[in-house]
Motif scaffolding. Structure first.
Motif, mmCIF file in Angstrom:
data_model
loop_
_atom_site.group_PDB
_atom_site.id
_atom_site.type_symbol
_atom_site.label_atom_id
_atom_site.label_comp_id
_atom_site.label_asym_id
_atom_site.label_seq_id
_atom_site.Cartn_x
_atom_site.Cartn_y
_atom_site.Cartn_z
ATOM 1 N N TRP A 240 4.476 -3.696 -9.738
ATOM 2 C CA TRP A 240 3.929 -5.043 -9.928
ATOM 3 C C TRP A 240 3.677 -5.323 -11.408
ATOM 4 O O TRP A 240 3.943 -6.423 -11.894
ATOM 5 C CB TRP A 240 2.626 -5.216 -9.143
ATOM 6 C CG TRP A 240 2.841 -5.413 -7.684
ATOM 7 C CD1 TRP A 240 2.521 -4.542 -6.690
ATOM 8 C CD2 TRP A 240 3.446 -6.541 -7.048
ATOM 9 N NE1 TRP A 240 2.888 -5.058 -5.475
ATOM 10 C CE2 TRP A 240 3.457 -6.294 -5.668
ATOM 11 C CE3 TRP A 240 3.987 -7.733 -7.503
ATOM 12 C CZ2 TRP A 240 3.973 -7.185 -4.741
ATOM 13 C CZ3 TRP A 240 4.498 -8.631 -6.586
ATOM 14 C CH2 TRP A 240 4.497 -8.357 -5.225
ATOM 15 N N ASP B 174 -5.899 0.836 -2.833
ATOM 16 C CA ASP B 174 -4.499 1.059 -2.472
ATOM 17 C C ASP B 174 -4.157 0.258 -1.215
ATOM 18 O O ASP B 174 -4.201 0.784 -0.104
ATOM 19 C CB ASP B 174 -4.250 2.563 -2.244
ATOM 20 C CG ASP B 174 -2.776 2.881 -2.121
ATOM 21 O OD1 ASP B 174 -1.969 2.103 -2.656
ATOM 22 O OD2 ASP B 174 -2.448 3.903 -1.486
ATOM 23 N N PRO B 175 -3.792 -1.022 -1.389
ATOM 24 C CA PRO B 175 -3.493 -1.839 -0.210
ATOM 25 C C PRO B 175 -2.086 -1.557 0.332
ATOM 26 O O PRO B 175 -1.230 -0.999 -0.352
ATOM 27 C CB PRO B 175 -3.577 -3.269 -0.750
ATOM 28 C CG PRO B 175 -3.204 -3.148 -2.185
ATOM 29 C CD PRO B 175 -3.705 -1.801 -2.622
ATOM 30 N N THR C 168 -0.195 -6.483 2.133
ATOM 31 C CA THR C 168 -1.334 -7.037 1.404
ATOM 32 C C THR C 168 -0.964 -7.317 -0.051
ATOM 33 O O THR C 168 -1.388 -8.318 -0.627
ATOM 34 C CB THR C 168 -2.532 -6.074 1.464
ATOM 35 O OG1 THR C 168 -2.789 -5.750 2.828
ATOM 36 C CG2 THR C 168 -3.772 -6.689 0.849
ATOM 37 N N GLN C 169 -0.155 -6.437 -0.624
ATOM 38 C CA GLN C 169 0.268 -6.645 -2.004
ATOM 39 C C GLN C 169 1.083 -7.928 -2.138
ATOM 40 O O GLN C 169 0.875 -8.731 -3.059
ATOM 41 C CB GLN C 169 1.087 -5.455 -2.501
ATOM 42 C CG GLN C 169 0.283 -4.189 -2.654
ATOM 43 C CD GLN C 169 1.153 -3.034 -3.097
ATOM 44 O OE1 GLN C 169 2.210 -3.227 -3.686
ATOM 45 N NE2 GLN C 169 0.697 -1.813 -2.823
ATOM 46 N N ALA D 101 -1.778 -8.850 -9.151
ATOM 47 C CA ALA D 101 -1.567 -8.065 -7.933
ATOM 48 C C ALA D 101 -1.479 -6.584 -8.270
ATOM 49 O O ALA D 101 -2.018 -5.733 -7.547
ATOM 50 C CB ALA D 101 -0.298 -8.535 -7.215
ATOM 51 N N SER E 278 -4.101 -3.605 -7.212
ATOM 52 C CA SER E 278 -3.561 -2.432 -6.513
ATOM 53 C C SER E 278 -4.068 -1.138 -7.147
ATOM 54 O O SER E 278 -4.130 -0.105 -6.484
ATOM 55 C CB SER E 278 -2.032 -2.452 -6.533
ATOM 56 O OG SER E 278 -1.555 -3.559 -5.798
ATOM 57 N N THR F 81 1.738 0.070 -7.760
ATOM 58 C CA THR F 81 1.031 -0.660 -8.801
ATOM 59 C C THR F 81 1.900 -0.868 -10.028
ATOM 60 O O THR F 81 1.958 -1.960 -10.587
ATOM 61 C CB THR F 81 -0.240 0.105 -9.187
ATOM 62 O OG1 THR F 81 -1.024 0.270 -8.003
ATOM 63 C CG2 THR F 81 -1.033 -0.633 -10.210
ATOM 64 N N TRP G 53 1.712 -2.642 1.624
ATOM 65 C CA TRP G 53 2.680 -3.489 0.929
ATOM 66 C C TRP G 53 2.561 -4.944 1.375
ATOM 67 O O TRP G 53 2.782 -5.859 0.597
ATOM 68 C CB TRP G 53 4.101 -2.952 1.109
ATOM 69 C CG TRP G 53 4.624 -2.966 2.517
ATOM 70 C CD1 TRP G 53 4.526 -1.965 3.427
ATOM 71 C CD2 TRP G 53 5.330 -4.023 3.159
ATOM 72 N NE1 TRP G 53 5.120 -2.326 4.608
ATOM 73 C CE2 TRP G 53 5.629 -3.596 4.468
ATOM 74 C CE3 TRP G 53 5.740 -5.287 2.763
ATOM 75 C CZ2 TRP G 53 6.316 -4.395 5.382
ATOM 76 C CZ3 TRP G 53 6.425 -6.084 3.664
ATOM 77 C CH2 TRP G 53 6.706 -5.630 4.961
#
Length: 147
Positions: free
Chosen positions: A13, A50-51, A55-56, A42, A46, A10, A53
């Motif tokens: 980003w 907690d998606p 998905t991020q 994004a 996050s 997080t 990577w």
């Protein structure tokens, strides 16, 4: 390379978004701002969950692509919203105003003094000192009618 993507967190980003927004200050165009905003969003999402990577990166891509039409819509000029609508169109600002002829209009041509400038005018013949109204502006020539 995969380790780099897996380690995306997080904070990465958020920092990436702030860096892009900061770079916007150095470069004109407002393009990097929208990419920075996409990275920032994004990062914020996050925080919520907690998606992975993948998905991020997908969230960043979707936000970045969605930002383009949003940017174009906001950048589109609104008609009539300009501060100076006659900027670089000085003659157009004179249409509708009334002035006194400096030299008579003879054979359709004469002059009028407006502030510190002498303008060529065309219109019906009239003696010097007559009041005329500007009805049309064409470059540096004004078309006038009797006021």
């Amino acid at each position: 390379m995969t380790d780099m993507f897996v380690s995306l967190g997080t904070w990465n980003w958020l920092i990436f978004g702030l860096i892009l927004m900061g770079l916007e200050l150095l470069t004109p165009g407002v393009f990097l701002f929208w990419l920075g905003l996409a990275a920032f969003l994004a990062g914020l999402l996050s925080f919520a969950f907690d998606p992975a990577w993948q998905t991020q990166i997908l969230m960043f891509a979707v936000f970045a692509v969605a930002a383009v039409p949003l940017w174009r819509r906001m950048a589109r000029a609104k008609p009539g919203a300009a501060d100076s609508p006659f900027l670089n169109k000085r003659a157009d600002a004179l249409v509708g105003r009334v002035f006194t002829l400096e030299k008579p209009i003879v054979d359709g041509s004469g002059t009028v003094r407006i502030d510190d400038t002498i303008w060529r005018v065309t219109g019906p013949d009239a003696p010097a000192g007559s009041r005329v109204k500007v009805v049309k502006a064409d470059g540096a020539r004004l078309t006038v009618a009797a006021a």
